[in-house]
Design a protein around this motif. Structure first.
Motif, PDB file in Angstrom:
ATOM      1  N   GLU A 194       0.829  -1.205   0.000  1.00 54.53           N
ATOM      2  CA  GLU A 194       0.000   0.000   0.000  1.00 54.53           C
ATOM      3  C   GLU A 194       0.861   1.253   0.000  1.00 54.53           C
ATOM      4  OE1 GLU A 194      -3.687   2.124   2.450  1.00 54.53           O
ATOM      5  OE2 GLU A 194      -2.868   0.205   3.128  1.00 54.53           O
ATOM      6  N   VAL A 195       0.543   2.161  -0.914  1.00 52.68           N
ATOM      7  CA  VAL A 195       1.162   3.483  -0.944  1.00 52.68           C
ATOM      8  C   VAL A 195       0.257   4.413  -0.151  1.00 52.68           C
ATOM      9  CG1 VAL A 195       1.872   5.421  -2.383  1.00 52.68           C
ATOM     10  CG2 VAL A 195       2.235   3.071  -3.185  1.00 52.68           C
ATOM     11  N   ILE A 196       0.728   4.872   0.998  1.00 48.36           N
ATOM     12  CA  ILE A 196      -0.099   5.677   1.894  1.00 48.36           C
ATOM     13  C   ILE A 196       0.064   7.168   1.633  1.00 48.36           C
ATOM     14  CG2 ILE A 196      -0.453   6.300   4.322  1.00 48.36           C
ATOM     15  CD1 ILE A 196       0.094   3.428   5.039  1.00 48.36           C
ATOM     16  N   GLU A 197       1.296   7.581   1.411  1.00 52.23           N
ATOM     17  CA  GLU A 197       1.607   8.975   1.107  1.00 52.23           C
ATOM     18  C   GLU A 197       2.960   8.992   0.419  1.00 52.23           C
ATOM     19  OE1 GLU A 197       3.693  10.588   5.166  1.00 52.23           O
ATOM     20  OE2 GLU A 197       1.508  10.418   5.202  1.00 52.23           O
ATOM     21  N   PRO A 198       3.400  10.142  -0.091  1.00 55.00           N
ATOM     22  CA  PRO A 198       4.693  10.163  -0.773  1.00 55.00           C
ATOM     23  C   PRO A 198       5.820   9.596   0.094  1.00 55.00           C
ATOM     24  CG  PRO A 198       3.530  12.207  -1.195  1.00 55.00           C
ATOM     25  CD  PRO A 198       2.710  11.449  -0.190  1.00 55.00           C
ATOM     26  N   GLY A 199       6.466   8.555  -0.414  1.00 56.47           N
ATOM     27  CA  GLY A 199       7.595   7.956   0.280  1.00 56.47           C
ATOM     28  C   GLY A 199       7.251   7.012   1.404  1.00 56.47           C
ATOM     29  N   LEU A 200       5.952   6.795   1.681  1.00 60.66           N
ATOM     30  CA  LEU A 200       5.538   5.909   2.771  1.00 60.66           C
ATOM     31  C   LEU A 200       4.788   4.706   2.207  1.00 60.66           C
ATOM     32  CD1 LEU A 200       5.202   5.170   5.752  1.00 60.66           C
ATOM     33  CD2 LEU A 200       3.203   6.688   5.838  1.00 60.66           C
ATOM     34  N   LEU A 201       5.381   3.520   2.364  1.00 63.18           N
ATOM     35  CA  LEU A 201       4.807   2.280   1.856  1.00 63.18           C
ATOM     36  C   LEU A 201       4.684   1.267   2.990  1.00 63.18           C
ATOM     37  CD1 LEU A 201       6.116   3.684  -0.704  1.00 63.18           C
ATOM     38  CD2 LEU A 201       6.467   1.395  -1.608  1.00 63.18           C
ATOM     39  N   VAL A 202       3.654   0.432   2.912  1.00 59.22           N
ATOM     40  CA  VAL A 202       3.465  -0.622   3.907  1.00 59.22           C
ATOM     41  C   VAL A 202       3.266  -1.952   3.193  1.00 59.22           C
ATOM     42  CG1 VAL A 202       2.104  -1.461   5.848  1.00 59.22           C
ATOM     43  CG2 VAL A 202       2.416   0.995   5.530  1.00 59.22           C
ATOM     44  N   VAL A 203       4.086  -2.940   3.568  1.00 56.76           N
ATOM     45  CA  VAL A 203       3.908  -4.307   3.089  1.00 56.76           C
ATOM     46  C   VAL A 203       3.016  -5.018   4.100  1.00 56.76           C
ATOM     47  CG1 VAL A 203       5.044  -6.476   2.487  1.00 56.76           C
ATOM     48  CG2 VAL A 203       6.206  -4.288   2.054  1.00 56.76           C
ATOM     49  N   LYS A 204       1.960  -5.655   3.623  1.00 52.90           N
ATOM     50  CA  LYS A 204       1.008  -6.296   4.529  1.00 52.90           C
ATOM     51  C   LYS A 204       0.402  -7.511   3.859  1.00 52.90           C
ATOM     52  CE  LYS A 204      -1.233  -2.390   4.847  1.00 52.90           C
ATOM     53  NZ  LYS A 204      -2.244  -1.356   5.192  1.00 52.90           N
ATOM     54  N   HIS A 205      -0.491  -8.188   4.559  1.00 47.90           N
ATOM     55  CA  HIS A 205      -1.214  -9.297   3.943  1.00 47.90           C
ATOM     56  C   HIS A 205      -2.583  -9.444   4.572  1.00 47.90           C
ATOM     57  CE1 HIS A 205      -0.830 -12.220   7.293  1.00 47.90           C
ATOM     58  NE2 HIS A 205       0.380 -11.729   7.473  1.00 47.90           N
ATOM     59  N   ARG A 206      -3.463 -10.065   3.834  1.00 55.08           N
ATOM     60  CA  ARG A 206      -4.822 -10.307   4.296  1.00 55.08           C
ATOM     61  C   ARG A 206      -4.818 -11.431   5.324  1.00 55.08           C
ATOM     62  NH1 ARG A 206      -8.366 -14.231   3.054  1.00 55.08           N
ATOM     63  NH2 ARG A 206     -10.603 -13.827   2.983  1.00 55.08           N
ATOM     64  N   ARG A 207      -5.661 -11.284   6.355  1.00 58.94           N
ATOM     65  CA  ARG A 207      -5.801 -12.339   7.348  1.00 58.94           C
ATOM     66  C   ARG A 207      -6.447 -13.564   6.711  1.00 58.94           C
ATOM     67  NH1 ARG A 207      -5.599 -10.325  12.764  1.00 58.94           N
ATOM     68  NH2 ARG A 207      -5.219  -8.082  12.753  1.00 58.94           N
ATOM     69  N   LEU A 208      -6.145 -14.725   7.254  1.00 58.58           N
ATOM     70  CA  LEU A 208      -6.693 -15.957   6.701  1.00 58.58           C
ATOM     71  C   LEU A 208      -8.206 -16.000   6.783  1.00 58.58           C
ATOM     72  CD1 LEU A 208      -4.134 -18.622   7.946  1.00 58.58           C
ATOM     73  CD2 LEU A 208      -4.542 -17.912   5.594  1.00 58.58           C
ATOM     74  N   ASP A 209      -8.784 -15.393   7.849  1.00 55.29           N
ATOM     75  CA  ASP A 209     -10.241 -15.431   7.973  1.00 55.29           C
ATOM     76  C   ASP A 209     -10.915 -14.347   7.145  1.00 55.29           C
ATOM     77  OD1 ASP A 209      -9.784 -13.133   9.382  1.00 55.29           O
ATOM     78  OD2 ASP A 209     -10.437 -13.893  11.317  1.00 55.29           O
ATOM     79  N   GLY A 210     -10.106 -13.443   6.585  1.00 55.06           N
ATOM     80  CA  GLY A 210     -10.645 -12.439   5.678  1.00 55.06           C
ATOM     81  C   GLY A 210     -11.327 -11.273   6.333  1.00 55.06           C
ATOM     82  N   PHE A 211     -11.382 -11.230   7.670  1.00 55.91           N
ATOM     83  CA  PHE A 211     -12.107 -10.158   8.342  1.00 55.91           C
ATOM     84  C   PHE A 211     -11.143  -9.296   9.140  1.00 55.91           C
ATOM     85  CE2 PHE A 211     -14.589  -8.279  11.806  1.00 55.91           C
ATOM     86  CZ  PHE A 211     -15.615  -7.696  11.084  1.00 55.91           C
ATOM     87  N   GLY A 212     -11.355  -7.991   9.068  1.00 57.90           N
ATOM     88  CA  GLY A 212     -10.556  -7.090   9.888  1.00 57.90           C
ATOM     89  C   GLY A 212      -9.372  -6.502   9.147  1.00 57.90           C
ATOM     90  N   LYS A 213      -8.610  -5.724   9.889  1.00 61.77           N
ATOM     91  CA  LYS A 213      -7.468  -5.042   9.314  1.00 61.77           C
ATOM     92  C   LYS A 213      -6.406  -6.025   8.832  1.00 61.77           C
ATOM     93  CE  LYS A 213      -3.727  -1.914  10.218  1.00 61.77           C
ATOM     94  NZ  LYS A 213      -2.896  -2.815   9.389  1.00 61.77           N
ATOM     95  N   PHE A 214      -5.764  -5.677   7.703  1.00 61.63           N
ATOM     96  CA  PHE A 214      -4.668  -6.500   7.207  1.00 61.63           C
ATOM     97  C   PHE A 214      -3.505  -6.465   8.202  1.00 61.63           C
ATOM     98  CE2 PHE A 214      -5.484  -6.649   2.339  1.00 61.63           C
ATOM     99  CZ  PHE A 214      -6.803  -6.993   2.577  1.00 61.63           C
TER     100      PHE A 214
END
Length: 380
Positions: free
Chosen positions: A134-154
């Motif tokens: 995810e590109v959040i703002e200039p120069g700020l990136l976050v590597v993440k993943h979806r939860r296995l149950d698919g619900f809630g914040k990554f």
């Protein structure tokens, strides 16, 4: 990948991210997890981060791009919107496409062919453990993943801001007294909840941070009134009878067909409570998620002492615990929350700052002091 990255942080972090996903793919398989996406490798990760970083520094009609990338082929996505032709994965193309996918939940699908990444379309549905950037703002990136149950914040894996790299430390979940809300943010749940885990406090934290006004949420034991000794009376906005919409929803059982409807109702209830925290003072709920009041002013209990020091940590690799005066964690909200937990040691306090910082205060029986968990890196 044929291209050579020019963003040094992309090269430095790619191997670590690859190892993270390799471990989680293996763990998901051994636990009988549902079908997951393709396991990413360092060259693909490096190329995605490099391209996304340079795209983040561009502008389209004066606006910096905000875009979320999901690494998977179209046949792994749910109801994909597939472009008539593949698009090159370049900063220029990302910048031009960003306005179409900047709304929450929409991902640009990225895949590879003959060692070249390309964009195939968009999707809202991705499998568990799918790599997301995810590109959040200039120069700020976050590597993440979806939860296995698919619900809630990554679940966040790494945060890159310019030349700064923060790797989320999963080992934090195994430390003594680590609260369940933090372990959930780190992507850990009890084995019995492997396929159906949900921590409402995580969703409340996201909601609190999203309104941007700052706020405090106190979680107290149900069936006990000792917490009132630490609240200045009368409370500004007591809730009588208690608001139990969220508590009632969590006690309901829903079949697969009605799961989305139920989750939507839970989200609305969470947002309602999160909105209360924007009012000056603290919102108070019990551990059954019933709302007891909001706009409450915290005061030191007559039977307690003033809190003089707390321990503060951040679940980032290389972070060392610090023992500080509670005033060093932030402003009045933080000091009041630390005092509340010092007085009411079976309570939890969540504090959001206007600048995006987020702190969870709990009592550590191991250290015999208030523990402030800085978790804003997990909420991006």
């Amino acid at each position: 990948m044929h291209s050579v990255s020019t963003y040094q942080a992309a090269r430095l972090v790619a191997g670590t991210v690859e190892s993270y996903f390799a471990h989680h793919f293996a763990t998901a398989t051994s636990n009988g997890g549902q079908e997951t996406a393709h396991q990413p490798h360092a060259p693909e990760i490096e190329a995605m981060i490099d391209t996304a970083f340079w795209a983040s520094l561009r502008h389209e009609e004066g606006v910096s791009p905000k875009v979320t990338l999901a690494f998977l082929p179209p046949d792994k996505a749910g109801q994909p919107l597939i472009f008539g032709k593949r698009l090159r994965f370049t900063p220029d193309v990302l910048t031009k496409l960003a306005p179409a996918v900047e709304r929450p939940g929409i991902h640009l699908g990225v895949w590879y062919d003959r060692d070249e990444l390309y964009i195939w379309g968009t999707t809202r549905e991705i499998p568990g453990n799918c790599l997301v950037l995810e590109v959040i703002e200039p120069g700020l990136l976050v590597v993440k993943h979806r939860r296995l149950d698919g619900f809630g914040k990554f679940v966040n894996v790494a945060i890159l801001k310019g030349d700064q790299i923060k790797i989320v430390d999963e080992g934090t979940a195994k430390t003594p007294d680590c609260p369940f809300v933090v372990t959930s943010m780190l992507g850990f749940t009890l084995p019995s909840f492997w396929n159906d885990s949900m921590n409402i406090l995580v969703q409340l934290a996201v909601s609190m941070r999203a309104h941007g006004r700052g706020g405090s949420l106190l979680v107290v034991p149900s069936g006990r009134d000792a917490w009132r000794d630490s609240i200045i009376q009368p409370m500004s906005y007591p809730i009588v009878p208690v608001f139990s919409r969220l508590a009632d929803l969590l006690q309901q059982e829903s079949d697969a067909a009605s799961q989305n409807v139920w989750r939507g109702a839970v989200n609305l209830a969470v947002e309602a409570i999160g909105g209360l925290t924007s009012v000056d003072g603290a919102t108070i709920i019990n551990d059954q998620y019933e709302v007891l009041g909001f706009g409450a002013k915290i005061g030191r209990s007559e039977t307690s002492e003033r809190v003089e020091q707390i321990i503060i940590t951040e679940p980032i690799v290389g972070n060392e615990p610090l023992i500080v005066h509670p005033a060093q964690t932030g402003g009045t909200r933080h000091l009041s929350a630390a005092q509340f937990v010092f007085d009411q040691r079976d309570a939890v306090a969540l504090v959001a700052s206007q600048d995006g910082r987020f702190t969870i205060f709990t009592w550590s029986t191991t250290d015999q002091m208030v523990h402030a968990h800085r978790v804003d890196s997990l909420l991006l």
